[in-house]
Design a protein around this motif. Structure first.
Motif, PDB file in Angstrom:
ATOM      1  N   SER A   1       4.289 -24.726  34.884  1.00 56.12           N
ATOM      2  CA  SER A   1       5.672 -24.382  34.563  1.00 56.12           C
ATOM      3  C   SER A   1       6.438 -23.959  35.814  1.00 56.12           C
ATOM      4  O   SER A   1       5.853 -23.756  36.882  1.00 56.12           O
ATOM      5  CB  SER A   1       5.704 -23.236  33.546  1.00 56.12           C
ATOM      6  OG  SER A   1       5.111 -22.094  34.115  1.00 56.12           O
ATOM      7  N   TYR A   2       7.738 -23.845  35.621  1.00 53.42           N
ATOM      8  CA  TYR A   2       8.604 -23.300  36.666  1.00 53.42           C
ATOM      9  C   TYR A   2       9.208 -22.006  36.145  1.00 53.42           C
ATOM     10  O   TYR A   2       9.507 -21.873  34.967  1.00 53.42           O
ATOM     11  CB  TYR A   2       9.757 -24.254  36.993  1.00 53.42           C
ATOM     12  CG  TYR A   2       9.354 -25.597  37.513  1.00 53.42           C
ATOM     13  CD1 TYR A   2       9.101 -25.788  38.866  1.00 53.42           C
ATOM     14  CD2 TYR A   2       9.243 -26.683  36.662  1.00 53.42           C
ATOM     15  CE1 TYR A   2       8.750 -27.031  39.352  1.00 53.42           C
ATOM     16  CE2 TYR A   2       8.884 -27.930  37.136  1.00 53.42           C
ATOM     17  CZ  TYR A   2       8.639 -28.100  38.483  1.00 53.42           C
ATOM     18  OH  TYR A   2       8.295 -29.338  38.959  1.00 53.42           O
ATOM     19  N   ASN A   3       9.411 -21.076  37.038  1.00 55.29           N
ATOM     20  CA  ASN A   3      10.142 -19.864  36.712  1.00 55.29           C
ATOM     21  C   ASN A   3      11.372 -19.830  37.604  1.00 55.29           C
ATOM     22  O   ASN A   3      11.212 -19.841  38.832  1.00 55.29           O
ATOM     23  CB  ASN A   3       9.260 -18.632  36.970  1.00 55.29           C
ATOM     24  CG  ASN A   3       9.913 -17.351  36.518  1.00 55.29           C
ATOM     25  OD1 ASN A   3      10.978 -17.359  35.941  1.00 55.29           O
ATOM     26  ND2 ASN A   3       9.289 -16.235  36.825  1.00 55.29           N
ATOM     27  N   PRO A   4      12.598 -19.856  37.050  1.00 55.65           N
ATOM     28  CA  PRO A   4      12.944 -19.838  35.635  1.00 55.65           C
ATOM     29  C   PRO A   4      12.721 -21.197  34.958  1.00 55.65           C
ATOM     30  O   PRO A   4      12.697 -22.224  35.630  1.00 55.65           O
ATOM     31  CB  PRO A   4      14.439 -19.500  35.665  1.00 55.65           C
ATOM     32  CG  PRO A   4      14.924 -20.068  36.953  1.00 55.65           C
ATOM     33  CD  PRO A   4      13.795 -19.891  37.917  1.00 55.65           C
ATOM     34  N   ALA A   5      12.609 -21.150  33.622  1.00 59.85           N
ATOM     35  CA  ALA A   5      12.407 -22.367  32.846  1.00 59.85           C
ATOM     36  C   ALA A   5      13.726 -23.090  32.613  1.00 59.85           C
ATOM     37  O   ALA A   5      13.744 -24.250  32.217  1.00 59.85           O
ATOM     38  CB  ALA A   5      11.753 -22.028  31.508  1.00 59.85           C
TER      39      ALA A   5
ATOM     40  N   SER B   1      11.719 -27.978  34.110  1.00 62.17           N
ATOM     41  CA  SER B   1      12.700 -26.898  34.048  1.00 62.17           C
ATOM     42  C   SER B   1      14.057 -27.578  33.924  1.00 62.17           C
ATOM     43  O   SER B   1      14.129 -28.805  33.813  1.00 62.17           O
ATOM     44  CB  SER B   1      12.630 -26.022  35.297  1.00 62.17           C
ATOM     45  OG  SER B   1      13.582 -24.983  35.211  1.00 62.17           O
TER      46      SER B   1
ATOM     47  N   ASP C   1       4.638 -13.298  43.999  1.00 67.17           N
ATOM     48  CA  ASP C   1       5.319 -12.423  43.038  1.00 67.17           C
ATOM     49  C   ASP C   1       5.892 -11.153  43.665  1.00 67.17           C
ATOM     50  O   ASP C   1       6.767 -10.516  43.086  1.00 67.17           O
ATOM     51  CB  ASP C   1       4.343 -12.018  41.921  1.00 67.17           C
ATOM     52  CG  ASP C   1       4.096 -13.179  40.968  1.00 67.17           C
ATOM     53  OD1 ASP C   1       4.948 -14.079  40.900  1.00 67.17           O
ATOM     54  OD2 ASP C   1       3.042 -13.166  40.294  1.00 67.17           O
TER      55      ASP C   1
END
Ligand code: CUA
Length: 158
Positions: free
Chosen positions: A79-83, A152, A49
């Motif tokens: 999850s993935y960032n960005p979604a 994503s 991060d």
């Protein structure tokens, strides 16, 4: 002239040993030359991060490189960032992805993009999206109870 029984046995043993030696040599050479090329860059998984470029996931225009955009993904259970992200049609994009926890997959359905995201490594893939539309990103490495929900989306827009 006949070969002595003893001599024969030794000869067989000698050839056998040579074959084993050559096999071991060949196999190890194969493995050494077979490191995944997409995973040569390392990262501290606990500091994802705060490590560039993963502190800002998403699409970013870049100048003076062989590609037009960098598309940064951070994976974590589940999850993935960005979604979801929009990518301009025809742009050359370098995808850079890593994981904060366990091994995840990164497969873009309908393309050749299929990477394994391993903690501590950055996986990269440079590509041009030359077909507009929605591309689903799937996790294809079992990562826990939420594995099947981990997705994503890349939207290629004209
Ligand atoms: Cu992440 Cu399966």
């Amino acid at each position: 002239m006949h070969m002595h029984k003893f001599e024969k046995a030794w000869l067989t043993f000698g050839i056998g040993a040579l074959l084993v030696f050559l096999t071991v040599l060949g196999v190890s050479a194969f493995y050494l030359g077979n490191q995944p090329p997409s995973c040569l860059v390392t990262i501290d998984p606990a500091k994802v991060d705060t490590t560039k470029p993963f502190n800002e996931p998403g699409l970013k225009k870049v100048e003076g490189k062989d590609w037009d955009y960098e598309l940064v993904f951070v994976a974590s259970a589940f999850s993935y960032n960005p979604a979801s992200v929009e990518v301009p049609y025809g742009a050359k994009v370098k995808i850079m992805a890593t994981t904060k926890d366990v091994v995840h997959g990164f497969q873009v359905a309908g393309t050749n993009i299929n990477m394994m995201l391993e903690p501590g490594y950055i996986s990269e893939y440079t590509t041009t999206f030359d077909k507009a539309g929605e591309y689903l990103i799937l996790c294809n490495e079992y990562c826990g109870v939420g594995h099947h929900m981990m997705t994503s989306k890349i939207e290629v827009v004209k």
